[in-house]
Structures are given as structure tokens and as C-alpha cells.
Write an enzyme that holds these catalytic residues in place. Structure first.
Site, mmCIF file in Angstrom:
data_model
loop_
_atom_site.group_PDB
_atom_site.id
_atom_site.type_symbol
_atom_site.label_atom_id
_atom_site.label_comp_id
_atom_site.label_asym_id
_atom_site.label_seq_id
_atom_site.Cartn_x
_atom_site.Cartn_y
_atom_site.Cartn_z
ATOM 1 N N ARG A 189 -9.212 -13.240 -23.803
ATOM 2 C CA ARG A 189 -10.299 -14.214 -23.653
ATOM 3 C C ARG A 189 -10.442 -15.092 -24.893
ATOM 4 N NH1 ARG A 189 -13.107 -13.301 -18.447
ATOM 5 N NH2 ARG A 189 -11.424 -12.076 -17.645
ATOM 6 N N SER A 267 -18.106 -13.261 -15.854
ATOM 7 C CA SER A 267 -18.414 -12.110 -16.716
ATOM 8 C C SER A 267 -19.254 -12.598 -17.885
ATOM 9 C CB SER A 267 -17.143 -11.494 -17.267
ATOM 10 O OG SER A 267 -16.342 -11.003 -16.236
ATOM 11 N N GLU A 365 -19.722 -13.322 -23.589
ATOM 12 C CA GLU A 365 -18.475 -14.041 -23.329
ATOM 13 C C GLU A 365 -18.654 -15.569 -23.252
ATOM 14 O OE1 GLU A 365 -15.068 -12.781 -21.439
ATOM 15 O OE2 GLU A 365 -15.379 -14.097 -19.723
HETATM 16 N N1 EPU Z 1 -17.956 -1.257 -12.933
HETATM 17 C C1 EPU Z 1 -19.117 -0.555 -12.691
HETATM 18 N N2 EPU Z 1 -20.247 -1.244 -12.389
HETATM 19 C C2 EPU Z 1 -20.266 -2.601 -12.330
HETATM 20 C C3 EPU Z 1 -19.097 -3.330 -12.600
HETATM 21 C C4 EPU Z 1 -17.953 -2.631 -12.902
HETATM 22 O O1 EPU Z 1 -19.146 0.663 -12.723
HETATM 23 O O2 EPU Z 1 -21.330 -3.157 -12.045
HETATM 24 C C5 EPU Z 1 -16.721 -0.522 -13.186
HETATM 25 C C6 EPU Z 1 -15.797 -0.655 -11.991
HETATM 26 O O3 EPU Z 1 -16.046 0.331 -11.058
HETATM 27 C C7 EPU Z 1 -14.433 -0.522 -12.612
HETATM 28 C C8 EPU Z 1 -14.632 -1.055 -14.034
HETATM 29 O O4 EPU Z 1 -16.027 -1.124 -14.272
HETATM 30 O O5 EPU Z 1 -14.056 0.819 -12.685
HETATM 31 C C9 EPU Z 1 -14.005 -2.421 -14.227
HETATM 32 O O6 EPU Z 1 -14.595 -3.340 -13.324
HETATM 33 P P1 EPU Z 1 -13.773 -4.525 -12.656
HETATM 34 O O7 EPU Z 1 -12.486 -4.025 -12.159
HETATM 35 O O8 EPU Z 1 -14.664 -5.221 -11.717
HETATM 36 O O9 EPU Z 1 -13.388 -5.489 -13.840
HETATM 37 P P2 EPU Z 1 -14.236 -5.979 -15.070
HETATM 38 O O10 EPU Z 1 -13.732 -5.312 -16.285
HETATM 39 O O11 EPU Z 1 -15.680 -5.847 -14.759
HETATM 40 C C10 EPU Z 1 -12.655 -7.968 -15.657
HETATM 41 C C11 EPU Z 1 -12.804 -9.419 -16.025
HETATM 42 C C12 EPU Z 1 -13.122 -10.246 -14.771
HETATM 43 C C13 EPU Z 1 -11.946 -10.084 -13.827
HETATM 44 C C14 EPU Z 1 -11.786 -8.578 -13.487
HETATM 45 C C15 EPU Z 1 -10.594 -8.303 -12.622
HETATM 46 C C16 EPU Z 1 -13.649 -9.334 -18.319
HETATM 47 C C17 EPU Z 1 -14.816 -9.510 -19.223
HETATM 48 N N3 EPU Z 1 -13.884 -9.526 -17.015
HETATM 49 O O12 EPU Z 1 -13.890 -7.531 -15.122
HETATM 50 O O13 EPU Z 1 -13.254 -11.588 -15.133
HETATM 51 O O14 EPU Z 1 -12.126 -10.819 -12.647
HETATM 52 O O15 EPU Z 1 -11.602 -7.831 -14.724
HETATM 53 O O16 EPU Z 1 -9.436 -8.444 -13.351
HETATM 54 O O17 EPU Z 1 -12.556 -9.062 -18.792
HETATM 55 C C18 EPU Z 1 -14.673 -13.516 -15.319
HETATM 56 O O18 EPU Z 1 -14.342 -13.650 -16.487
HETATM 57 O O19 EPU Z 1 -15.442 -14.351 -14.792
HETATM 58 C C19 EPU Z 1 -14.274 -12.359 -14.585
HETATM 59 C C20 EPU Z 1 -14.846 -12.093 -13.451
#
Ligand code: EPU
Length: 382
Positions: A189, A267, A365
Site C-alpha cells: 500500500r 479499507s 490507510e
Molecule cells: N475479518 C474479520 N472480521 C471482519 C473483516 C475481516 O474477522 O470484519 C477476518 C476475515 O475473516 C479474514 C481476515 O480478517 O480471516 C482477512 O479479511 P479479508 O480477507 O476480508 O481481507 P482484509 O485483510 O480485510 C485486504 C485488503 C482489501 C482487499 C482484501 C482481499 C488491506 C488493508 N485490505 O483486506 O483491500 O480487498 O484484503 O485481498 O490490505 C481496500 O483497500 O479497499 C480493500 C478492500
């Protein structure tokens, strides 16, 4: 003293009246609909750029005229910024359009995309053409020119994986530059553009995309299962990049709010990186904690999990609350009325609550924009 050019006069008069500058194209100076968080924002002056020559002309007039004391601020799709209620700057909006094929072989195609192309439309267009590599980045809001700024990433792919170069204008020296992927100094990022804000205006992005329909990345979460379902429906043995794109569109639509319906800036917090030792200590207390190993004995923790476990899924400080399906996303429930200050209040509340429970500091972010167009107020850093 040299005689003022008509351009110079227009800058002076228009900044004096506070309306949009009608250099060669115009737009409203009310930016509340130009940021996906829908924060109330009124700018001094907005300059819409539809070709590169306009920028050269504008910068010449700006440097020679009296308006040069007013700061410049580059606004793209507005999907990763927190704008102030009053923005005392000349806002440059790159809206140049166009997608050109630069080179093509059996294995790859090199394309050059102008900054004003909508990102998701570009992804769909390339995949439909049989040019692959961007499919995992479907449905990310914003314009192509902003994608390199934070090296957008999702579902195991980051922009830098396909990016070859960026053509950008260096505002302080008024010069055009060709930056290779390594010149962009990409990180998680992060990029040179993010680290030196208001310095570069990106006008074109070059990509190398591949043409092999069997080369997909579907290992993340449910992507493989959903993509396979699409393949089965079409009678194909294995999923294609098009199936992967469809799967990712489904997943994102299900758990991420559409900014047009519920304003947000994706995010809101980064996934914090902590020492593996601290992660293991937390894991002993919270066995379901989600973390991914990183180099140097560090672990990346899912911020969404931390926020949810702190009891803040759907919580925050009204009108800014976390999304019911994805706690990492902050949403604005009073579009065009809520301000940057409302976001700061909710952000502090969430970050403090998480810190009290887990002793982990969350970092914001999206980029905080100050009233003079400068970025990253320390006062508001969590
Ligand atoms: N999780 C929770 N509760 C929540 C959200 C997430 O328990 O409310 C847990 C999920 O169950 C999962 C873990 O956290 O085990 C990771 O969640 P997720 O796979 O949704 O990915 P993320 O880390 O929340 C990142 C990026 C997103 C991107 C997704 C998919 C960052 C800051 N965010 O999210 O980016 O779409 O991975 O690759 O790195 C964006 O920047 O707008 C964005 C959406």
C-alpha cells in the site's frame, strides 16, 4: 513586470471569486461528490485536465502568475482521501482518457492507459480482450492514475505485478518523467507517490498483461471455489481469468459496500504488522486471531478481525460507523454533510478501543488532507 496573460488573469479572478477555474474545461468546486466517502468539501478552484498539454499550459500560467502562492492538490477518483470541509488549494483533476496497445506478441500485450480511465472498467475491458493479470483487482473504486499511488492490492495480486512504468509530471520542477516500476519504489500500500504527496501528477500507466488463460491466481479465500462454479456452468474444466474476475466481483459485492450506495473509502485501517512473539502471546489468549507470517519474525494481523473482536462491527461514532460485513471499512451515513472531523472522532474511538484490548496500534490507510492541501496531519494519526 511582464504583462499578465489571459490565463494568468483567469487564475487570479477565478481564485478571487472562489469559483471553478475554466481553463480549458471546468467542474464544480464543491468536491463532496468527488470523494467516495462523500465528505463535505468546498475547494478554492478546480482545474479539470483532459489532455497533457493542458497541464503544461496551466503550469506555465501558474508559475508566472500571482496564483503560484496557492498550493496545488491532485485529486483523482477521490477513493482514498479524507478531504477537509474547506480546501484552500487549486485542485488538479487528471481526467485524460484512452487505452493504447503499445506492443503485442502471442504471450503478452503491452498497453498504456491514461490516468482518467475508470479502474474497474479497465479491468473488465482487458479481461474481455483476453489480456490477463488485472482480474484479481476487479471492483476496486477509483481511476487508473491513482492506482500506483498506493500500489492497490487484493486477492493475492498487487498493481506492481503488472505495472511496467508510469508517466508523471513533477510539479515542483515542471518536468515530465518516465518512471520504471523500480523507480516507483512500491511497498505494501505504498509508493514514491504516496511518500512524496502533491509532488507528482500521474498521466499514464504502462502494463504488461499476459494472454495465457490457464495462468490464474485463485488461492485466496473462496476465490477458487466460486471461480470453479463459473467454469462448471460454462462446461470448462478449469477456471479462466474471466471466472476469477467474476468470483472476485461476487465476493467484493457481498462484503464491501458500493460507495455509490453507502459512501466509504475502502479499507480504512491497514493490517498491522507486529512481532511474531506478540502475535503468539495474543494467540494463546485468542485462538481464533487471524495472522499471516511475514519476513523478519513479524506477523501481519487482520485488522478487521481485531475491530470485530473489540465489539465494533457496525460500531463507531455516528455518522461514521464500520460496515456490517467488513469491519475494516468505515462508512458515512450522512453523505455530503459529515466532515473530516467526524471521521477523526470515529477513527480515534475505534483505534483506542482496539489498543485497549490488544495493545496493537492501528494506522489509517486513506490520506488525510489538510486545509492547505498538504497531507497527513500528525494530530490525527492514530
Ligand atoms: N475479518 C474479520 N472480521 C471482519 C473483516 C475481516 O474477522 O470484519 C477476518 C476475515 O475473516 C479474514 C481476515 O480478517 O480471516 C482477512 O479479511 P479479508 O480477507 O476480508 O481481507 P482484509 O485483510 O480485510 C485486504 C485488503 C482489501 C482487499 C482484501 C482481499 C488491506 C488493508 N485490505 O483486506 O483491500 O480487498 O484484503 O485481498 O490490505 C481496500 O483497500 O479497499 C480493500 C478492500
Amino acid at each position: 513586470m511582464t504583462q499578465a496573460s489571459p490565463l494568468d488573469l483567469s487564475i487570479q479572478s477565478l481564485t478571487a471569486t472562489g469559483s471553478s477555474i475554466d481553463l480549458l474545461a471546468s467542474s464544480s468546486s464543491d468536491l463532496s461528490q468527488a470523494n467516495t466517502m462523500a465528505l463535505a468539501c468546498l475547494a478554492d478552484t478546480v482545474v479539470t485536465l483532459t489532455d497533457e498539454a493542458q497541464l503544461d499550459n496551466f503550469m506555465t500560467a501558474y508559475a508566472e502568475g500571482t496564483a503560484h502562492k496557492i498550493p496545488l492538490f491532485v485529486l483523482s477518483g477521490g477513493s482514498n482521501v479524507l478531504l477537509p470541509a474547506e480546501l484552500n488549494a487549486i485542485v488538479l483533476q487528471p481526467k485524460m482518457r484512452g487505452i493504447d496497445i503499445i506492443d503485442q506478441t502471442d504471450d503478452y500485450v503491452d498497453i498504456e492507459v491514461m490516468a482518467g480511465e475508470n479502474w474497474h472498467d479497465l479491468v473488465v475491458h482487458t479481461v474481455n480482450q483476453g489480456w490477463y493479470g488485472l482480474e484479481n483487482l476487479a471492483l476496486i473504486p477509483g481511476l487508473t492514475g491513482a492506482a500506483p499511488v498506493q500500489n492497490i492490492g487484493a486477492y493475492g495480486v498487487q498493481l506492481e505485478d503488472c505495472l511496467q512504468y508510469v508517466r508523471a509530471y513533477h510539479l515542483p520542477t515542471q518536468t515530465w518523467h518516465h518512471l520504471s516500476a523500480s523507480d516507483c519504489a512500491f511497498g505494501y500500500r505504498d509508493s514514491i507517490f504516496k511518500r512524496t504527496p502533491n509532488t507528482w501528477l500521474i498521466s499514464r500507466v504502462g502494463f504488461r498483461l499476459h494472454t495465457d488463460p490457464n495462468n490464474i491466481l485463485a488461492s485466496y479465500g473462496d476465490v477458487q471455489t466460486i471461480a470453479q462454479r463459473y467454469a462448471d456452468q460454462q462446461g470448462r474444466k478449469l477456471p479462466t481469468p474471466h471466472d476469477v474476475m467474476q468470483a472476485i466481483i461476487d465476493i467484493r459485492q457481498q462484503k464491501l459496500p458500493d460507495p455509490k450506495q453507502l459512501p466509504n473509502c475502502g479499507s480504512f485501517f491497514q493490517n498491522p504488522i507486529i512481532a511474531q512473539e506478540q502475535f503468539m502471546a495474543l494467540q494463546a489468549i485468542y485462538p481464533t486471531i487471524v495472522g499471516y507470517p511475514m519476513p523478519d519474525a513479524m506477523t501481519k494481523v487482520a485488522a478487521g478481525w481485531l475491530i470485530e473482536q473489540a465489539g465494533l462491527k457496525g460500531g463507531g461514532v455516528a455518522p461514521i460507523v464500520t460496515h456490517q460485513q467488513q469491519a475494516l471499512v468505515l462508512t458515512n451515513h450522512t453523505p455530503y454533510q459529515a466532515t473530516q472531523e467526524d471521521v477523526a472522532i470515529a477513527q480515534h474511538y475505534i483505534a483506542n478501543t482496539v489498543y485497549e484490548k490488544f495493545a496493537i496500534q492501528l494506522s489509517r490507510e486513506p490520506v488525510w488532507i489538510n486545509a492547505d492541501g498538504s497531507t497527513g496531519s500528525t494530530e490525527h494519526v492514530v
